[in-house]
Design a protein around this motif. Structure first.
Motif, PDB file in Angstrom:
ATOM      1  N   ASN A   1     -83.203 -16.136 -95.431  1.00  0.00           N
ATOM      2  CA  ASN A   1     -83.934 -16.393 -96.678  1.00  0.00           C
ATOM      3  C   ASN A   1     -83.925 -17.869 -97.057  1.00  0.00           C
ATOM      4  O   ASN A   1     -83.829 -18.219 -98.236  1.00  0.00           O
ATOM      5  CB  ASN A   1     -83.341 -15.569 -97.823  1.00  0.00           C
ATOM      6  CG  ASN A   1     -83.354 -14.084 -97.535  1.00  0.00           C
ATOM      7  OD1 ASN A   1     -84.316 -13.561 -96.986  1.00  0.00           O
ATOM      8  ND2 ASN A   1     -82.278 -13.397 -97.887  1.00  0.00           N
ATOM      9  N   ALA A   2     -84.014 -18.738 -96.061  1.00  0.00           N
ATOM     10  CA  ALA A   2     -83.979 -20.180 -96.333  1.00  0.00           C
ATOM     11  C   ALA A   2     -85.154 -20.574 -97.217  1.00  0.00           C
ATOM     12  O   ALA A   2     -86.301 -20.222 -96.946  1.00  0.00           O
ATOM     13  CB  ALA A   2     -84.010 -20.958 -95.027  1.00  0.00           C
ATOM     14  N   GLN A   3     -84.856 -21.307 -98.281  1.00  0.00           N
ATOM     15  CA  GLN A   3     -85.879 -21.713 -99.235  1.00  0.00           C
ATOM     16  C   GLN A   3     -86.346 -23.147 -99.027  1.00  0.00           C
ATOM     17  O   GLN A   3     -87.430 -23.520 -99.455  1.00  0.00           O
ATOM     18  CB  GLN A   3     -85.349 -21.548-100.659  1.00  0.00           C
ATOM     19  CG  GLN A   3     -84.925 -20.122-100.994  1.00  0.00           C
ATOM     20  CD  GLN A   3     -86.057 -19.126-100.842  1.00  0.00           C
ATOM     21  OE1 GLN A   3     -87.019 -19.141-101.605  1.00  0.00           O
ATOM     22  NE2 GLN A   3     -85.963 -18.255 -99.846  1.00  0.00           N
ATOM     23  N   SER A   4     -85.523 -23.958 -98.365  1.00  0.00           N
ATOM     24  CA  SER A   4     -85.880 -25.355 -98.113  1.00  0.00           C
ATOM     25  C   SER A   4     -85.102 -25.873 -96.915  1.00  0.00           C
ATOM     26  O   SER A   4     -84.012 -25.381 -96.601  1.00  0.00           O
ATOM     27  CB  SER A   4     -85.564 -26.241 -99.326  1.00  0.00           C
ATOM     28  OG  SER A   4     -86.271 -25.834-100.474  1.00  0.00           O
TER      29      SER A   4
ATOM     30  N   ASP B   1     -84.458 -42.048 -96.191  1.00  0.00           N
ATOM     31  CA  ASP B   1     -85.367 -41.173 -96.931  1.00  0.00           C
ATOM     32  C   ASP B   1     -85.086 -39.708 -96.604  1.00  0.00           C
ATOM     33  O   ASP B   1     -84.573 -39.381 -95.526  1.00  0.00           O
ATOM     34  CB  ASP B   1     -86.823 -41.488 -96.582  1.00  0.00           C
ATOM     35  CG  ASP B   1     -87.210 -42.920 -96.944  1.00  0.00           C
ATOM     36  OD1 ASP B   1     -86.527 -43.524 -97.794  1.00  0.00           O
ATOM     37  OD2 ASP B   1     -88.186 -43.423 -96.353  1.00  0.00           O
ATOM     38  N   MET B   2     -85.445 -38.831 -97.532  1.00  0.00           N
ATOM     39  CA  MET B   2     -85.258 -37.392 -97.336  1.00  0.00           C
ATOM     40  C   MET B   2     -86.607 -36.680 -97.372  1.00  0.00           C
ATOM     41  O   MET B   2     -87.353 -36.784 -98.343  1.00  0.00           O
ATOM     42  CB  MET B   2     -84.347 -36.812 -98.424  1.00  0.00           C
ATOM     43  CG  MET B   2     -84.071 -35.314 -98.271  1.00  0.00           C
ATOM     44  SD  MET B   2     -82.960 -34.666 -99.558  1.00  0.00           S
ATOM     45  CE  MET B   2     -84.100 -34.602-100.964  1.00  0.00           C
ATOM     46  N   LEU B   3     -86.907 -35.954 -96.300  1.00  0.00           N
ATOM     47  CA  LEU B   3     -88.105 -35.116 -96.243  1.00  0.00           C
ATOM     48  C   LEU B   3     -87.717 -33.687 -96.599  1.00  0.00           C
ATOM     49  O   LEU B   3     -86.798 -33.118 -96.006  1.00  0.00           O
ATOM     50  CB  LEU B   3     -88.722 -35.154 -94.842  1.00  0.00           C
ATOM     51  CG  LEU B   3     -89.882 -34.179 -94.592  1.00  0.00           C
ATOM     52  CD1 LEU B   3     -91.074 -34.505 -95.483  1.00  0.00           C
ATOM     53  CD2 LEU B   3     -90.287 -34.183 -93.118  1.00  0.00           C
ATOM     54  N   THR B   4     -88.426 -33.108 -97.575  1.00  0.00           N
ATOM     55  CA  THR B   4     -88.181 -31.729 -97.989  1.00  0.00           C
ATOM     56  C   THR B   4     -89.287 -30.831 -97.454  1.00  0.00           C
ATOM     57  O   THR B   4     -90.472 -31.087 -97.687  1.00  0.00           O
ATOM     58  CB  THR B   4     -88.143 -31.611 -99.521  1.00  0.00           C
ATOM     59  OG1 THR B   4     -87.066 -32.402-100.030  1.00  0.00           O
ATOM     60  CG2 THR B   4     -87.944 -30.159 -99.947  1.00  0.00           C
ATOM     61  N   ILE B   5     -88.899 -29.799 -96.722  1.00  0.00           N
ATOM     62  CA  ILE B   5     -89.842 -28.776 -96.275  1.00  0.00           C
ATOM     63  C   ILE B   5     -89.573 -27.545 -97.126  1.00  0.00           C
ATOM     64  O   ILE B   5     -88.509 -26.928 -97.035  1.00  0.00           O
ATOM     65  CB  ILE B   5     -89.674 -28.466 -94.778  1.00  0.00           C
ATOM     66  CG1 ILE B   5     -89.950 -29.729 -93.953  1.00  0.00           C
ATOM     67  CG2 ILE B   5     -90.605 -27.330 -94.357  1.00  0.00           C
ATOM     68  CD1 ILE B   5     -89.722 -29.557 -92.466  1.00  0.00           C
ATOM     69  N   ASN B   6     -90.530 -27.211 -97.977  1.00  0.00           N
ATOM     70  CA  ASN B   6     -90.351 -26.158 -98.975  1.00  0.00           C
ATOM     71  C   ASN B   6     -90.770 -24.799 -98.424  1.00  0.00           C
ATOM     72  O   ASN B   6     -91.874 -24.645 -97.905  1.00  0.00           O
ATOM     73  CB  ASN B   6     -91.172 -26.500-100.220  1.00  0.00           C
ATOM     74  CG  ASN B   6     -90.722 -25.723-101.434  1.00  0.00           C
ATOM     75  OD1 ASN B   6     -90.203 -24.623-101.321  1.00  0.00           O
ATOM     76  ND2 ASN B   6     -90.927 -26.292-102.612  1.00  0.00           N
ATOM     77  N   LEU B   7     -89.874 -23.811 -98.558  1.00  0.00           N
ATOM     78  CA  LEU B   7     -90.152 -22.449 -98.098  1.00  0.00           C
ATOM     79  C   LEU B   7     -89.941 -21.449 -99.230  1.00  0.00           C
ATOM     80  O   LEU B   7     -89.589 -20.296 -98.979  1.00  0.00           O
ATOM     81  CB  LEU B   7     -89.220 -22.091 -96.930  1.00  0.00           C
ATOM     82  CG  LEU B   7     -89.287 -22.992 -95.695  1.00  0.00           C
ATOM     83  CD1 LEU B   7     -88.142 -22.663 -94.751  1.00  0.00           C
ATOM     84  CD2 LEU B   7     -90.617 -22.833 -94.984  1.00  0.00           C
ATOM     85  N   THR B   8     -90.148 -21.875-100.458  1.00  0.00           N
ATOM     86  CA  THR B   8     -89.862 -21.039-101.623  1.00  0.00           C
ATOM     87  C   THR B   8     -90.497 -19.655-101.492  1.00  0.00           C
ATOM     88  O   THR B   8     -91.682 -19.530-101.200  1.00  0.00           O
ATOM     89  CB  THR B   8     -90.375 -21.710-102.907  1.00  0.00           C
ATOM     90  OG1 THR B   8     -89.723 -22.972-103.059  1.00  0.00           O
ATOM     91  CG2 THR B   8     -90.084 -20.846-104.119  1.00  0.00           C
ATOM     92  N   GLY B   9     -89.677 -18.624-101.706  1.00  0.00           N
ATOM     93  CA  GLY B   9     -90.156 -17.252-101.629  1.00  0.00           C
ATOM     94  C   GLY B   9     -90.032 -16.635-100.255  1.00  0.00           C
ATOM     95  O   GLY B   9     -90.282 -15.438-100.077  1.00  0.00           O
TER      96      GLY B   9
ATOM     97  N   GLN C   1     -80.923 -18.752 -99.284  1.00  0.00           N
ATOM     98  CA  GLN C   1     -80.741 -18.035-100.546  1.00  0.00           C
ATOM     99  C   GLN C   1     -79.734 -16.927-100.310  1.00  0.00           C
ATOM    100  O   GLN C   1     -79.980 -15.994 -99.549  1.00  0.00           O
ATOM    101  CB  GLN C   1     -82.062 -17.457-101.034  1.00  0.00           C
ATOM    102  CG  GLN C   1     -81.968 -16.801-102.403  1.00  0.00           C
ATOM    103  CD  GLN C   1     -83.307 -16.253-102.847  1.00  0.00           C
ATOM    104  OE1 GLN C   1     -83.858 -15.374-102.200  1.00  0.00           O
ATOM    105  NE2 GLN C   1     -83.836 -16.771-103.934  1.00  0.00           N
ATOM    106  N   VAL C   2     -78.599 -17.030-100.973  1.00  0.00           N
ATOM    107  CA  VAL C   2     -77.533 -16.047-100.816  1.00  0.00           C
ATOM    108  C   VAL C   2     -77.756 -14.910-101.804  1.00  0.00           C
ATOM    109  O   VAL C   2     -78.000 -15.145-102.990  1.00  0.00           O
ATOM    110  CB  VAL C   2     -76.155 -16.694-101.056  1.00  0.00           C
ATOM    111  CG1 VAL C   2     -75.045 -15.663-100.914  1.00  0.00           C
ATOM    112  CG2 VAL C   2     -75.949 -17.846-100.083  1.00  0.00           C
ATOM    113  N   ALA C   3     -77.693 -13.668-101.309  1.00  0.00           N
ATOM    114  CA  ALA C   3     -77.883 -12.515-102.187  1.00  0.00           C
ATOM    115  C   ALA C   3     -76.796 -12.483-103.253  1.00  0.00           C
ATOM    116  O   ALA C   3     -75.611 -12.620-102.953  1.00  0.00           O
ATOM    117  CB  ALA C   3     -77.847 -11.226-101.370  1.00  0.00           C
TER     118      ALA C   3
END
Length: 261
Positions: free
Chosen positions: A87-90, A168-176, A207-209
């Motif tokens: 459930n990785a979100q980012s 620099d930090m690149l964010t790859i968003n996987l929300t949901g 995302q930890v349950a």
């Protein structure tokens, strides 16, 4: 007032507040840092003066920089890190390029590819001047800017030659997302020139349950007395969840059993 009763009550309040505070953090996700390992061979100290080290907090996220090295990829080279992140979100990457001359501006020079346990993939292009830029911002004739909000400037200082430098930090968003990431690959697909893609850190945010946390003294939420209690405040709930205990905030008890006038 009996002072001994007051002291005892105060202790009870302190204990209860401590239990509530402790329960409020149970189940929240934390950054899953990834050590870059033997594939990282370029010392950060050879590029940066006073570079961050150890377990470093950058851009609000933690990175494992304890190895002291970064991965530097030349044309056609890649590096892959495997794991199991449910459930990785980012995904957060400390990424910059080297030898990023003006003629590379707006060129796609690589990508970050995520592979999931179901066999599907997701790829993010690395575009010079878009989401990646030169690490030594004090160097001349190089692309030292980005336009994509997915890239943030999380560390600034100096290179070992005294010129300005950045991480620099690149964010790859996987929300949901409910998928499990099994690998993260960084690829330099540039076919000409001396441009390099440098990876200094990698962190995944799974995302930890969450599980119900008991705030009743003695962790006694599942006793018959607690389950049938009118004291709804002692029932275990998830942070932000609705208490569904049949006695929770029972309307017929709001006037303590007295008839309404």
């Amino acid at each position: 007032m009996n002072s001994s009763i007051f002291v005892k009550s105060a202790k009870g309040l302190i204990l209860a507040s401590g239990l509530i505070a402790a329960s409020s953090v149970v189940g929240y996700a934390q950054d899953a840092t990834v050590a870059l390992g033997a594939q990282a061979t370029v010392p950060l100290s050879s590029l940066y003066a006073n570079a961050p080290t150890g377990s470093a907090s950058l851009g609000g996220h933690t990175f494992d920089l304890s190895g002291g090295n970064l991965v530097s990829l030349g044309s056609g080279e890649s590096v892959t890190y495997t794991g199991s992140w449910s459930n990785a979100q980012s995904v957060y990457l400390l990424l910059n390029t080297m030898n990023t001359y003006f003629w590379y501006d707006q060129s796609v020079v690589g990508n970050v590819t995520l592979t999931f346990s179901d066999g599907t993939t997701q790829s993010t292009d690395l575009t010079v001047g878009g989401n990646i830029r030169e690490w030594r911002t004090g160097a001349g004739n190089t692309v030292t800017w980005t336009s994509d909000p997915a890239t943030s400037y999380v560390w600034s200082g100096n290179a070992t030659d005294g010129s300005a430098a950045t991480i620099d930090m690149l964010t790859i968003n996987l929300t949901g997302s409910t998928k499990t990431i099994t690998s993260v690959a960084i690829n330099n697909t540039n076919g000409w020139g001396s441009l390099r893609v440098d990876l200094a850190g990698l962190t995944v945010d799974p995302q930890v349950a969450q599980t119900p946390s008991c705030i009743r003294p003695g962790n006694s939420c599942n006793t018959d007395a607690a389950i049938n209690s009118q004291a709804w405040k002692w029932q275990p709930v998830l942070p932000g969840a609705t208490n569904v205990n049949p006695h929770a905030k029972n309307a017929d008890k709001t006037n303590n059993g007295h008839k309404a006038h």
